[in-house]
Motif scaffolding. Structure first.
Motif, PDB file in Angstrom:
ATOM      1  N   PHE A   1       0.691  -1.173   0.050  1.00  0.00           N
ATOM      2  CA  PHE A   1      -0.053  -0.027   0.004  1.00  0.00           C
ATOM      3  C   PHE A   1       0.797   1.141  -0.064  1.00  0.00           C
ATOM      4  O   PHE A   1       1.785   1.457   1.136  1.00  0.00           O
ATOM      5  CB  PHE A   1      -0.864   0.049   1.266  1.00  0.00           C
ATOM      6  N   ASP A   2       0.853   1.859  -1.051  1.00  0.00           N
ATOM      7  CA  ASP A   2       1.510   3.191  -0.931  1.00  0.00           C
ATOM      8  C   ASP A   2       1.391   4.095   0.016  1.00  0.00           C
ATOM      9  O   ASP A   2       2.427   4.796   0.292  1.00  0.00           O
ATOM     10  CB  ASP A   2       1.431   4.074  -2.463  1.00  0.00           C
ATOM     11  N   TYR A   3       0.078   4.344   0.436  1.00  0.00           N
ATOM     12  CA  TYR A   3      -0.072   5.356   1.404  1.00  0.00           C
ATOM     13  C   TYR A   3       0.254   5.019   2.607  1.00  0.00           C
ATOM     14  O   TYR A   3       0.767   5.843   3.587  1.00  0.00           O
ATOM     15  CB  TYR A   3      -1.828   5.508   1.411  1.00  0.00           C
ATOM     16  N   LEU A   4       0.496   3.519   3.056  1.00  0.00           N
ATOM     17  CA  LEU A   4       1.169   3.148   4.320  1.00  0.00           C
ATOM     18  C   LEU A   4       2.808   3.644   4.448  1.00  0.00           C
ATOM     19  O   LEU A   4       3.067   3.932   5.332  1.00  0.00           O
ATOM     20  CB  LEU A   4       0.924   1.749   4.325  1.00  0.00           C
ATOM     21  N   GLU A   5       3.324   3.482   3.267  1.00  0.00           N
ATOM     22  CA  GLU A   5       4.674   3.890   3.095  1.00  0.00           C
ATOM     23  C   GLU A   5       4.754   5.244   3.353  1.00  0.00           C
ATOM     24  O   GLU A   5       5.875   5.832   4.180  1.00  0.00           O
ATOM     25  CB  GLU A   5       5.282   3.441   1.690  1.00  0.00           C
ATOM     26  N   ILE A   6       4.044   6.247   2.894  1.00  0.00           N
ATOM     27  CA  ILE A   6       4.086   7.769   3.117  1.00  0.00           C
ATOM     28  C   ILE A   6       3.651   8.058   4.580  1.00  0.00           C
ATOM     29  O   ILE A   6       4.306   8.785   5.072  1.00  0.00           O
ATOM     30  CB  ILE A   6       3.208   8.385   2.087  1.00  0.00           C
ATOM     31  N   LEU A   7       2.763   7.335   5.028  1.00  0.00           N
ATOM     32  CA  LEU A   7       2.469   7.662   6.270  1.00  0.00           C
ATOM     33  C   LEU A   7       3.332   7.263   7.435  1.00  0.00           C
ATOM     34  O   LEU A   7       3.650   8.081   8.022  1.00  0.00           O
ATOM     35  CB  LEU A   7       1.053   6.820   6.740  1.00  0.00           C
ATOM     36  N   ASP A   8       4.211   6.265   7.327  1.00  0.00           N
ATOM     37  CA  ASP A   8       5.244   5.782   8.076  1.00  0.00           C
ATOM     38  C   ASP A   8       6.269   6.824   8.209  1.00  0.00           C
ATOM     39  O   ASP A   8       6.964   7.138   9.160  1.00  0.00           O
ATOM     40  CB  ASP A   8       5.675   4.270   7.727  1.00  0.00           C
ATOM     41  N   GLY A   9       6.596   7.301   6.626  1.00  0.00           N
ATOM     42  CA  GLY A   9       7.657   7.995   6.513  1.00  0.00           C
ATOM     43  C   GLY A   9       7.351   9.619   7.200  1.00  0.00           C
ATOM     44  O   GLY A   9       8.368  10.260   7.760  1.00  0.00           O
ATOM     45  N   PHE A  10       6.016  10.062   7.137  1.00  0.00           N
ATOM     46  CA  PHE A  10       5.712  11.195   7.797  1.00  0.00           C
ATOM     47  C   PHE A  10       5.961  11.154   9.256  1.00  0.00           C
ATOM     48  O   PHE A  10       6.322  12.025  10.102  1.00  0.00           O
ATOM     49  CB  PHE A  10       4.281  11.398   7.311  1.00  0.00           C
ATOM     50  N   ILE A  11       5.360  10.125   9.877  1.00  0.00           N
ATOM     51  CA  ILE A  11       5.482   9.667  11.449  1.00  0.00           C
ATOM     52  C   ILE A  11       6.978   9.752  11.970  1.00  0.00           C
ATOM     53  O   ILE A  11       7.113  10.232  12.763  1.00  0.00           O
ATOM     54  CB  ILE A  11       4.857   8.430  11.679  1.00  0.00           C
ATOM     55  N   ASN A  12       7.948   9.032  11.091  1.00  0.00           N
ATOM     56  CA  ASN A  12       9.337   8.978  11.492  1.00  0.00           C
ATOM     57  C   ASN A  12       9.808  10.511  11.544  1.00  0.00           C
ATOM     58  O   ASN A  12      10.586  10.979  12.150  1.00  0.00           O
ATOM     59  CB  ASN A  12      10.121   8.211  10.642  1.00  0.00           C
ATOM     60  N   GLN A  13       9.292  11.619  10.442  1.00  0.00           N
ATOM     61  CA  GLN A  13       9.679  12.659  10.420  1.00  0.00           C
ATOM     62  C   GLN A  13       9.230  13.521  11.406  1.00  0.00           C
ATOM     63  O   GLN A  13      10.155  14.364  12.057  1.00  0.00           O
ATOM     64  CB  GLN A  13       9.396  13.402   9.192  1.00  0.00           C
ATOM     65  N   ILE A  14       8.059  13.201  11.855  1.00  0.00           N
ATOM     66  CA  ILE A  14       7.668  14.136  13.301  1.00  0.00           C
ATOM     67  C   ILE A  14       8.347  13.743  14.359  1.00  0.00           C
ATOM     68  O   ILE A  14       8.884  14.523  15.244  1.00  0.00           O
ATOM     69  CB  ILE A  14       6.139  13.510  13.381  1.00  0.00           C
ATOM     70  N   LYS A  15       8.870  12.228  14.517  1.00  0.00           N
ATOM     71  CA  LYS A  15       9.767  12.022  15.773  1.00  0.00           C
ATOM     72  C   LYS A  15      10.917  12.521  15.750  1.00  0.00           C
ATOM     73  O   LYS A  15      11.703  13.030  16.834  1.00  0.00           O
ATOM     74  CB  LYS A  15       9.602  10.353  15.762  1.00  0.00           C
ATOM     75  N   LYS A  16      11.424  12.796  14.558  1.00  0.00           N
ATOM     76  CA  LYS A  16      12.894  13.396  14.188  1.00  0.00           C
ATOM     77  C   LYS A  16      12.816  14.697  14.885  1.00  0.00           C
ATOM     78  O   LYS A  16      13.613  15.296  15.146  1.00  0.00           O
ATOM     79  CB  LYS A  16      13.357  12.997  12.850  1.00  0.00           C
ATOM     80  N   ARG A  17      11.774  15.348  14.244  1.00  0.00           N
ATOM     81  CA  ARG A  17      11.706  16.940  14.561  1.00  0.00           C
ATOM     82  C   ARG A  17      11.674  16.989  15.896  1.00  0.00           C
ATOM     83  O   ARG A  17      12.087  18.237  16.509  1.00  0.00           O
ATOM     84  CB  ARG A  17      10.701  17.354  13.766  1.00  0.00           C
ATOM     85  N   ILE A  18      10.850  16.130  16.779  1.00  0.00           N
ATOM     86  CA  ILE A  18      10.765  16.534  18.149  1.00  0.00           C
ATOM     87  C   ILE A  18      12.052  16.544  18.913  1.00  0.00           C
ATOM     88  O   ILE A  18      12.142  17.231  19.841  1.00  0.00           O
ATOM     89  CB  ILE A  18       9.775  15.374  18.804  1.00  0.00           C
ATOM     90  N   THR A  19      12.898  15.733  18.427  1.00  0.00           N
ATOM     91  CA  THR A  19      14.271  15.870  19.049  1.00  0.00           C
ATOM     92  C   THR A  19      15.225  16.588  18.324  1.00  0.00           C
ATOM     93  O   THR A  19      16.357  16.736  19.055  1.00  0.00           O
ATOM     94  CB  THR A  19      14.748  14.258  18.895  1.00  0.00           C
ATOM     95  N   ASP A  20      14.849  17.319  17.417  1.00  0.00           N
ATOM     96  CA  ASP A  20      15.946  18.417  16.847  1.00  0.00           C
ATOM     97  C   ASP A  20      16.158  19.556  17.685  1.00  0.00           C
ATOM     98  O   ASP A  20      15.209  20.389  17.960  1.00  0.00           O
ATOM     99  CB  ASP A  20      15.097  18.516  15.283  1.00  0.00           C
ATOM    100  N   LYS A  21      17.427  19.661  18.172  1.00  0.00           N
ATOM    101  CA  LYS A  21      17.584  20.973  18.915  1.00  0.00           C
ATOM    102  C   LYS A  21      17.425  22.233  18.143  1.00  0.00           C
ATOM    103  O   LYS A  21      17.285  23.414  18.834  1.00  0.00           O
ATOM    104  CB  LYS A  21      19.034  20.699  19.410  1.00  0.00           C
ATOM    105  N   GLN A  22      17.140  22.246  16.727  1.00  0.00           N
ATOM    106  CA  GLN A  22      16.903  23.326  15.864  1.00  0.00           C
ATOM    107  C   GLN A  22      15.640  23.332  15.583  1.00  0.00           C
ATOM    108  O   GLN A  22      15.155  24.182  14.443  1.00  0.00           O
ATOM    109  CB  GLN A  22      18.094  23.198  14.822  1.00  0.00           C
ATOM    110  N   LEU A  23      14.600  22.856  16.367  1.00  0.00           N
ATOM    111  CA  LEU A  23      13.212  22.706  16.001  1.00  0.00           C
ATOM    112  C   LEU A  23      12.464  23.974  16.011  1.00  0.00           C
ATOM    113  O   LEU A  23      12.845  25.060  16.817  1.00  0.00           O
ATOM    114  CB  LEU A  23      12.470  22.006  17.008  1.00  0.00           C
TER     115      LEU A  23
END
Length: 552
Positions: free
Chosen positions: A105-127
């Motif tokens: 499912f293409d949309y699940l791949e995009i969804l998982d990528g977006f969620i990982n991007q959110i988690k990465k931004r939360i820990t980014d000190k330059q948020l």
């Protein structure tokens, strides 16, 4: 506490997926919003609008798993946002299982990528967050002596980038869930379900304020009761950023969170405060971009821009100081900022138990009652000193006795004028009949409660319901004109009518939830029911006309 960091909370029960699903459900009625095959898939996700981005990462509507009738009935009407959310959750769970069996499912791949991007931004000190967009909302109007209509606006600020909205919503839920225990029990605004007095797993709202006042009245019915309230000047606009930081740090120090968890909260908070200040994002923006008042001018038929539209400031604060003040009205995190900062203010008077005192606050509206006038005055002085210590401003106190006059009808009777209801901050006054500082009613959050326990709605709320019914009549006339040549016009008309009328009546029931039997005895309830009856007769007339035109 099981969850120690914001990133761990994001993984709890698919929290990020639930937040994205809620956003997607808002667009459920937009035409072609979920037809992914019509989107340009060569575009980067950053270049897509929120609607199209959500369509990319959510299942197409035609593949949704529809919830059962039992779930639909539990959620209310069939076509509600909750049912759309449930359908999306069921669909994603189904497709996850199929994915494990080898389907793609293409949309699940995009969804998982977006969620990982959110988690990465939360820990980014330059948020960093993009600055919110200013949207003036009508608040009040006043006719000046020179004939000019002065219109006051509420400066609503909305974050438009999907990543920013999800991070802020996630942080709000995290703080609401894990900091709820540190807030005073009679803070009624923006709280998750909790044990509230004798109610279990209950979500408080503003109507609970009237119920607390009635309970206090029953407990001290034979005693003198003195009431006072304090109105903060433009709380969201003038709150200092440093005060927010200090209050959050004090709250975090009391919590069992790990250092990593505390750092993540302060990181998001700092990005939130950096993205907005009242001078640049409101005062300066309103001056540089007068087109933001277009809807307001249209509302008041002001084609020549004659009316005065204000997004006011506090005179004591300079423009430079405003650059270090303000949080966006309408931002999810601002609700928790209000609770945490004002809870810190409240500690000056609620830290010790007093059975003869009642303190209630809903956001920045507070009321205090006590059976002793001097003690009530002393506590209110402590409260205002605490506001000043937090660098917050409040309206000057006025006496209830200044709003009294001799009645024209009964010259020996002292009557209260309408000025009493215009006073922002009341000095302690006797709740009941009497000379000097006294009044038969106390007002809180749209309710006016008499000393004998009878309740009435504020006049402005009655006028709002009258305006709603007038808008309903106008909408029905337009609907009739638009659909009078369609074969199924009568059915569509009935659906439109029920949804619109039900939402209006639901609002009425929400206001009259307190002591409804007593409220039905009053003239205000009869007046609103009369408006409803008039609207229903107009509706029936329009319906008959449409049916006739349909059969022709």
């Amino acid at each position: 506490m099981g969850v120690k960091t914001l990133t761990e909370f994001a993984d709890t029960d698919g929290m990020l997926i639930h937040l994205l699903v809620k956003e997607r459900a808002k667009y459920r009625r937009r035409n072609h919003s979920d037809k992914v095959n019509k989107l340009d898939k060569s575009l980067d996700l950053e270049e897509l609008s929120t609607r199209k981005l959500l369509s990319r990462m959510m299942p197409p509507r035609k593949t949704w798993v529809r919830p059962s009738n039992r779930i639909k009935l539990a959620n209310g009407a069939v076509d509600t946002s909750k049912n759309a959310e449930k359908a999306l959750i069921l669909t994603i769970k189904r497709d996850r299982k199929k994915q494990k069996l080898g389907e793609h499912f293409d949309y699940l791949e995009i969804l998982d990528g977006f969620i990982n991007q959110i988690k990465k931004r939360i820990t980014d000190k330059q948020l960093r967050f993009e600055s919110p967009h200013l949207t003036p909302i009508f608040k009040d109007k006043k006719q000046l002596d020179d004939g000019t209509l002065k219109v006051t606006c509420r400066p609503l600020s909305v974050y438009t980038k999907l990543e920013d909205k999800i991070i802020l919503a996630l942080t709000y839920r995290y703080l609401a869930r894990f900091f709820n225990r540190y807030l005073h029990e009679n803070i009624l605004s923006y709280r998750p379900a909790r044990d509230f007095h004798e109610k279990k797993h209950y979500v408080t709202d503003f109507s609970d304020g009237a119920e607390l006042i009635l309970d206090f009245l029953k407990k001290h019915f034979s005693d003198n009761i003195y009431a006072a309230d304090c109105d903060i000047k433009k709380f969201y606009d003038i709150i200092p950023h440093q005060t927010v930081r200090d209050c959050f740090r004090r709250m975090l120090d009391r919590s069992p969170l790990s250092d990593e968890g505390k750092d993540q909260i302060m990181l998001v908070l700092e990005a939130y405060l950096t993205s907005f200040n009242f001078y640049d994002n409101v005062l300066k923006e309103a001056t540089a971009n007068p087109n933001i008042f277009y809807k307001m001018r249209k509302k008041f038929h002001d084609n020549e821009n004659k009316n005065t539209y204000l997004i006011g400031n506090v005179e004591d604060i300079s423009d430079e100081e405003y650059r270090q003040r303000g949080v966006p009205q309408g931002g999810a995190l601002s609700l928790m900022v209000a609770n945490i900062v004002l809870n810190d203010v409240d500690q000056a008077i609620v830290s010790t138990y007093d059975e003869n005192r009642l303190f209630i606050r809903y956001c920045d509206d507070m009321i205090m009652m006590h059976t002793d006038r001097d003690e009530c005055a002393r506590l209110m002085k402590q409260y205002t000193e605490s506001l000043s210590d937090h660098d917050l401003y409040f309206h000057d106190f006025e006496s209830a006795g200044d709003s009294k006059k001799k009645s024209d009808k009964y010259n020996n009777v002292v009557a209260t004028t309408n000025h009493f209801w215009k006073i922002k901050s009341h000095r302690p006054f006797l709740w009941g009949r009497g000379d000097g500082d006294s009044n038969l009613y106390v007002g809180f959050l749209g309710y006016e409660i008499r000393r004998d326990g009878r309740i009435r709605l504020r006049k402005s709320n009655i006028e709002n319901y009258k305006e709603k019914f007038c808008r309903l009549k106008y909408a029905l006339r337009r609907f009739k004109k638009k659909h009078n040549n369609q074969q199924n016009a009568a059915e569509k008309f009935e659906t439109h009518l029920n949804k619109t009328l039900d939402s209006t009546i639901k609002g009425l029931c929400f206001y009259t939830a307190i002591n409804l039997d007593e409220f039905k005895k009053g003239s205000q309830y009869k007046y609103i029911m009369k408006l409803q009856s008039q609207t229903r007769r107009s509706v029936d007339k329009y319906k008959i006309d449409i049916i006739k035109q349909t059969h022709q």
